[in-house]
Scaffold this motif. Structure first.
Motif, PDB file in Angstrom:
ATOM      1  N   MET A   1       0.658  -1.004  -0.213  1.00 56.33           N
ATOM      2  CA  MET A   1       0.094  -0.025  -0.055  1.00 56.33           C
ATOM      3  C   MET A   1       0.822   1.273   0.002  1.00 56.33           C
ATOM      4  O   MET A   1       1.924   1.266   0.817  1.00 56.33           O
ATOM      5  N   GLN A   2       0.588   2.260  -0.918  1.00 59.21           N
ATOM      6  CA  GLN A   2       1.424   3.442  -1.009  1.00 59.21           C
ATOM      7  C   GLN A   2       0.892   4.576   0.096  1.00 59.21           C
ATOM      8  O   GLN A   2      -0.126   4.520   0.509  1.00 59.21           O
ATOM      9  N   PRO A   3       1.954   5.295   0.565  1.00 63.22           N
ATOM     10  CA  PRO A   3       1.541   6.220   1.526  1.00 63.22           C
ATOM     11  C   PRO A   3       0.600   7.222   0.868  1.00 63.22           C
ATOM     12  O   PRO A   3       1.196   7.759  -0.350  1.00 63.22           O
ATOM     13  N   ALA A   4      -0.211   7.772   1.605  1.00 59.78           N
ATOM     14  CA  ALA A   4      -0.795   8.960   0.948  1.00 59.78           C
ATOM     15  C   ALA A   4       0.013  10.249   0.675  1.00 59.78           C
ATOM     16  O   ALA A   4       0.902  10.521   1.521  1.00 59.78           O
ATOM     17  N   PRO A   5      -0.083  11.037  -0.474  1.00 61.80           N
ATOM     18  CA  PRO A   5       0.734  12.078  -0.808  1.00 61.80           C
ATOM     19  C   PRO A   5       0.539  13.030   0.259  1.00 61.80           C
ATOM     20  O   PRO A   5      -0.844  13.090   0.883  1.00 61.80           O
ATOM     21  N   LYS A   6       1.306  13.957   0.650  1.00 63.74           N
ATOM     22  CA  LYS A   6       1.122  15.032   1.701  1.00 63.74           C
ATOM     23  C   LYS A   6       0.220  16.189   0.934  1.00 63.74           C
ATOM     24  O   LYS A   6       0.197  16.627  -0.044  1.00 63.74           O
TER      25      LYS A   6
ATOM     26  N   SER B   1     -12.039   6.070   5.972  1.00 61.47           N
ATOM     27  CA  SER B   1     -12.724   4.719   6.239  1.00 61.47           C
ATOM     28  C   SER B   1     -11.715   3.523   5.773  1.00 61.47           C
ATOM     29  O   SER B   1     -11.543   2.476   6.570  1.00 61.47           O
ATOM     30  N   ASP B   2     -11.216   3.627   4.618  1.00 64.28           N
ATOM     31  CA  ASP B   2     -10.331   2.897   3.888  1.00 64.28           C
ATOM     32  C   ASP B   2      -9.313   2.710   4.807  1.00 64.28           C
ATOM     33  O   ASP B   2      -8.636   1.440   4.911  1.00 64.28           O
ATOM     34  N   GLN B   3      -8.534   3.852   5.102  1.00 62.01           N
ATOM     35  CA  GLN B   3      -7.409   3.886   5.910  1.00 62.01           C
ATOM     36  C   GLN B   3      -7.675   3.005   7.242  1.00 62.01           C
ATOM     37  O   GLN B   3      -6.617   2.404   7.634  1.00 62.01           O
ATOM     38  N   ARG B   4      -8.673   3.277   7.635  1.00 59.45           N
ATOM     39  CA  ARG B   4      -8.979   2.733   9.271  1.00 59.45           C
ATOM     40  C   ARG B   4      -9.114   1.359   9.031  1.00 59.45           C
ATOM     41  O   ARG B   4      -8.616   0.235   9.688  1.00 59.45           O
ATOM     42  N   ALA B   5      -9.462   0.647   7.932  1.00 61.52           N
ATOM     43  CA  ALA B   5      -9.628  -0.678   7.379  1.00 61.52           C
ATOM     44  C   ALA B   5      -8.479  -1.405   7.362  1.00 61.52           C
ATOM     45  O   ALA B   5      -8.048  -2.584   7.709  1.00 61.52           O
ATOM     46  N   ALA B   6      -7.629  -0.548   6.460  1.00 59.18           N
ATOM     47  CA  ALA B   6      -6.277  -1.143   6.287  1.00 59.18           C
ATOM     48  C   ALA B   6      -5.450  -1.061   7.539  1.00 59.18           C
ATOM     49  O   ALA B   6      -4.665  -2.231   7.771  1.00 59.18           O
ATOM     50  N   GLU B   7      -5.552  -0.192   8.484  1.00 57.70           N
ATOM     51  CA  GLU B   7      -4.697  -0.450   9.747  1.00 57.70           C
ATOM     52  C   GLU B   7      -5.268  -1.725  10.587  1.00 57.70           C
ATOM     53  O   GLU B   7      -4.655  -2.366  10.998  1.00 57.70           O
ATOM     54  N   ASP B   8      -6.494  -1.730  10.600  1.00 56.16           N
ATOM     55  CA  ASP B   8      -7.181  -2.699  11.289  1.00 56.16           C
ATOM     56  C   ASP B   8      -6.822  -4.025  10.506  1.00 56.16           C
ATOM     57  O   ASP B   8      -6.414  -5.108  11.248  1.00 56.16           O
ATOM     58  N   HIS B   9      -6.685  -4.198   9.428  1.00 56.03           N
ATOM     59  CA  HIS B   9      -6.234  -5.430   8.902  1.00 56.03           C
ATOM     60  C   HIS B   9      -4.997  -5.797   9.230  1.00 56.03           C
ATOM     61  O   HIS B   9      -4.612  -6.798   9.540  1.00 56.03           O
TER      62      HIS B   9
END
Length: 150
Positions: A1-6, A77-85
């Motif tokens: 997963m790529q980090p989000a651009p600043k 929500s997608d970021q939280r789901a990725a962290e939970d995963h």
């Protein structure tokens, strides 16, 4: 997963405005306001064309704002789901390691139990040097007495 651009200041500001507009248009008060707005032509029929124009403008602004606001909210929500995963994968790996360790320990216990069952049983059993039981005695025969201490 790529980090989000600043995110730049302008991007953050646009996201905040879109989210606030999404919450505003999604509120029950907005429903009430639009309901009252839709009843105005009944009281003032001459204003119907003007109100229709205003209504179309609101729709043209609201629809893209709602889409952007939903997209921003779904990104969070997608970021939280990725962290939970990721956290669940780490927990799963820990559980797998614990299960492997338990299997190793239980296989050792099984081997020791098998080895112990292959040894012949002893004929005499002593409990804390106080009683001796002869396993080969017939029922009714007396067992040798324990040493007496004075």
């Amino acid at each position: 997963m790529q980090p989000a651009p600043k995110a730049t200041f302008l991007t953050r500001l646009n996201d905040q405005i879109a989210v606030k507009m999404t919450f505003l248009f999604g509120s029950i008060w907005c429903v009430y306001a639009f309901f009252v707005f839709s009843l105005i032509p009944l009281a003032a029929p001459a204003w119907q064309n003007t109100l229709l124009y205003i209504s179309n403008c609101i729709q043209l602004v609201a629809l893209p704002a709602l889409m952007v606001g939903n997209a921003v909210l779904s990104q969070a929500s997608d970021q939280r789901a990725a962290e939970d995963h990721q956290a669940l994968v780490e927990i799963l790996n820990d559980v797998r390691a614990e299960v492997a360790a338990l299997r190793t320990m239980t296989s050792g216990i099984a081997q020791k139990t098998n080895e112990a069952s292959k040894h012949p049983s002893s004929e005499m059993i002593s409990f804390a040097n106080e009683a001796i039981i002869n396993l080969n005695d017939e029922p009714g025969e007396s067992a040798p007495s324990a040493p007496q201490s004075k």
